[in-house]
Design a protein around this motif. Sequence first.
Motif, PDB file in Angstrom:
ATOM      1  N   UNK A 177      72.868 -52.011 -42.246  1.00  0.00           N
ATOM      2  CA  UNK A 177      71.674 -51.316 -41.764  1.00  0.00           C
ATOM      3  C   UNK A 177      70.423 -52.150 -41.976  1.00  0.00           C
ATOM      4  N   UNK A 178      70.360 -52.874 -43.118  1.00  0.00           N
ATOM      5  CA  UNK A 178      69.187 -53.709 -43.386  1.00  0.00           C
ATOM      6  C   UNK A 178      69.069 -54.837 -42.373  1.00  0.00           C
ATOM      7  N   UNK A 179      70.213 -55.435 -41.961  1.00  0.00           N
ATOM      8  CA  UNK A 179      70.170 -56.491 -40.951  1.00  0.00           C
ATOM      9  C   UNK A 179      69.666 -55.937 -39.632  1.00  0.00           C
ATOM     10  N   UNK A 180      70.144 -54.749 -39.260  1.00  0.00           N
ATOM     11  CA  UNK A 180      69.681 -54.141 -38.009  1.00  0.00           C
ATOM     12  C   UNK A 180      68.195 -53.840 -38.065  1.00  0.00           C
ATOM     13  N   UNK A 181      67.709 -53.355 -39.219  1.00  0.00           N
ATOM     14  CA  UNK A 181      66.280 -53.063 -39.355  1.00  0.00           C
ATOM     15  C   UNK A 181      65.444 -54.327 -39.273  1.00  0.00           C
ATOM     16  N   UNK A 182      65.958 -55.425 -39.847  1.00  0.00           N
ATOM     17  CA  UNK A 182      65.220 -56.690 -39.780  1.00  0.00           C
ATOM     18  C   UNK A 182      65.063 -57.153 -38.346  1.00  0.00           C
ATOM     19  N   UNK A 183      66.144 -57.017 -37.550  1.00  0.00           N
ATOM     20  CA  UNK A 183      66.080 -57.417 -36.140  1.00  0.00           C
ATOM     21  C   UNK A 183      65.090 -56.546 -35.393  1.00  0.00           C
ATOM     22  N   UNK A 184      65.131 -55.233 -35.649  1.00  0.00           N
ATOM     23  CA  UNK A 184      64.198 -54.327 -34.970  1.00  0.00           C
ATOM     24  C   UNK A 184      62.759 -54.651 -35.351  1.00  0.00           C
ATOM     25  N   UNK A 185      62.544 -55.009 -36.627  1.00  0.00           N
ATOM     26  CA  UNK A 185      61.194 -55.366 -37.065  1.00  0.00           C
ATOM     27  C   UNK A 185      60.705 -56.609 -36.347  1.00  0.00           C
ATOM     28  N   UNK A 186      61.579 -57.621 -36.201  1.00  0.00           N
ATOM     29  CA  UNK A 186      61.178 -58.834 -35.472  1.00  0.00           C
ATOM     30  C   UNK A 186      60.876 -58.510 -34.018  1.00  0.00           C
ATOM     31  N   UNK A 187      61.700 -57.644 -33.414  1.00  0.00           N
ATOM     32  CA  UNK A 187      61.469 -57.291 -32.020  1.00  0.00           C
ATOM     33  C   UNK A 187      60.151 -56.551 -31.851  1.00  0.00           C
ATOM     34  N   UNK A 188      59.779 -55.728 -32.864  1.00  0.00           N
ATOM     35  CA  UNK A 188      58.519 -54.994 -32.784  1.00  0.00           C
ATOM     36  C   UNK A 188      57.344 -55.956 -32.663  1.00  0.00           C
ATOM     37  N   UNK A 189      57.338 -57.018 -33.455  1.00  0.00           N
ATOM     38  CA  UNK A 189      56.229 -57.960 -33.426  1.00  0.00           C
ATOM     39  C   UNK A 189      56.288 -58.882 -32.215  1.00  0.00           C
ATOM     40  N   UNK A 190      57.387 -58.850 -31.452  1.00  0.00           N
ATOM     41  CA  UNK A 190      57.477 -59.674 -30.246  1.00  0.00           C
ATOM     42  C   UNK A 190      56.915 -58.957 -29.022  1.00  0.00           C
ATOM     43  N   UNK A 191      56.579 -57.672 -29.147  1.00  0.00           N
ATOM     44  CA  UNK A 191      56.026 -56.960 -28.011  1.00  0.00           C
ATOM     45  C   UNK A 191      54.705 -57.589 -27.612  1.00  0.00           C
ATOM     46  N   UNK A 192      54.518 -57.769 -26.305  1.00  0.00           N
ATOM     47  CA  UNK A 192      53.300 -58.405 -25.817  1.00  0.00           C
ATOM     48  C   UNK A 192      52.134 -57.434 -25.871  1.00  0.00           C
ATOM     49  N   UNK A 193      50.945 -57.977 -26.060  1.00  0.00           N
ATOM     50  CA  UNK A 193      49.724 -57.199 -26.018  1.00  0.00           C
ATOM     51  C   UNK A 193      49.213 -57.080 -24.596  1.00  0.00           C
ATOM     52  N   UNK A 194      47.962 -56.655 -24.421  1.00  0.00           N
ATOM     53  CA  UNK A 194      47.412 -56.505 -23.069  1.00  0.00           C
ATOM     54  C   UNK A 194      47.226 -57.854 -22.379  1.00  0.00           C
ATOM     55  N   UNK A 195      47.114 -57.796 -21.064  1.00  0.00           N
ATOM     56  CA  UNK A 195      46.951 -58.992 -20.242  1.00  0.00           C
ATOM     57  C   UNK A 195      45.693 -59.750 -20.653  1.00  0.00           C
ATOM     58  N   UNK A 196      45.845 -61.075 -20.823  1.00  0.00           N
ATOM     59  CA  UNK A 196      44.713 -61.913 -21.224  1.00  0.00           C
ATOM     60  C   UNK A 196      44.490 -63.073 -20.268  1.00  0.00           C
ATOM     61  N   UNK A 197      45.566 -63.679 -19.751  1.00  0.00           N
ATOM     62  CA  UNK A 197      45.414 -64.826 -18.854  1.00  0.00           C
ATOM     63  C   UNK A 197      46.614 -64.895 -17.917  1.00  0.00           C
ATOM     64  N   UNK A 198      46.461 -65.676 -16.852  1.00  0.00           N
ATOM     65  CA  UNK A 198      47.518 -65.848 -15.852  1.00  0.00           C
ATOM     66  C   UNK A 198      47.607 -67.327 -15.486  1.00  0.00           C
ATOM     67  N   UNK A 199      48.823 -67.828 -15.430  1.00  0.00           N
ATOM     68  CA  UNK A 199      49.069 -69.181 -14.935  1.00  0.00           C
ATOM     69  C   UNK A 199      50.020 -69.090 -13.744  1.00  0.00           C
TER      70      UNK A 199
END
Length: 316
Positions: A108-130
């Motif tokens: 369960x701790x390994x699964x929670x660690x992965x979910x925590x990493x995924x949480x911080x990978x969520x993108x924020x609002x649009x800032x620039x475009x290439x």
Amino acid sequence: FINLTPGTRSGIIHDEAYSALLDALLPLEEKLNEMFEAQRRAEEEQASRELLHTIQRAFREAFLALPAEEYDWFDIRARAQRAPGSGNREFDSGEGDAGEGLVVGATESEANNVKQRQFFEFAGPLFSVAVSPASSVVRVGEQRSLRALPYDRSRRRVETDLTFMWEIVEGNGAMDRRHDQAVTFLAPAEPGLVRVRVMVRQGDIERSGDALITVTHELLPQVGTAPAEVAGLPGYTFESAPGDSWRSRFDSTRNIIVVNNGHRDFVYAARNKSLKLRYLVRLYSKELVLKNFVGLPPDQLLERMVELSIRTEENL
């Protein structure tokens, strides 16, 4: 049991007891030195990993902005297309998504660690475009695929609640699917310079990105360009050769760039982290251009190096 100096009792008498103390401390001194050296190596390895990640990410973004037929040496675009919806992970080192580490029977701790990493990978609002590629050459009457790459402030890919609008702001030509993220540009029958713009909207936020397309009658042959590498972008390692004039060389068998950390330029650049990073980027640019534009005259090699390094340093 050492003996203190009589009277002031602020010193130690250098007698047999003092010598025995020094002898007893020698093993401790050696052990502490080993621990300090291990810590120093760990810090250097961590710093090297961070530098390598920064350099490889900058080059991947530069390759996406440069013409595919000239600069897609490491199959960057194919990797990005194989991982739709993966955020900014097409700029990672070829490893899978964070969720791939989850297996049946994981704790369960390994699964929670992965979910925590995924949480911080969520993108924020649009800032620039290439736009990928940001610069390209196409023959008259032929087509070129273009793709909008929206980012947040931390250069993570934004993928939700987006609308797109493409237009030709300078020159002639045509485009299909103007409201999609990817469009196909059809070159006109006459040569010229075409500027394409994409407007991306996310709620009340609107950003734009441009691309330049050179339309020509004939395309110059790509002299000596090497096929795309499957090993991915190279890493780097150090070799100390203070008396030699070479700054770096490419080891194709191991797919790494060997950097002479004894060269006076490296010693000068290593004083500052930012300067060291840019020095390594220029060595990368030199080695990648030499490897992938075999047979070009020196002046054209230098032009390619300037083009690649300026695109890469923009993404540092």
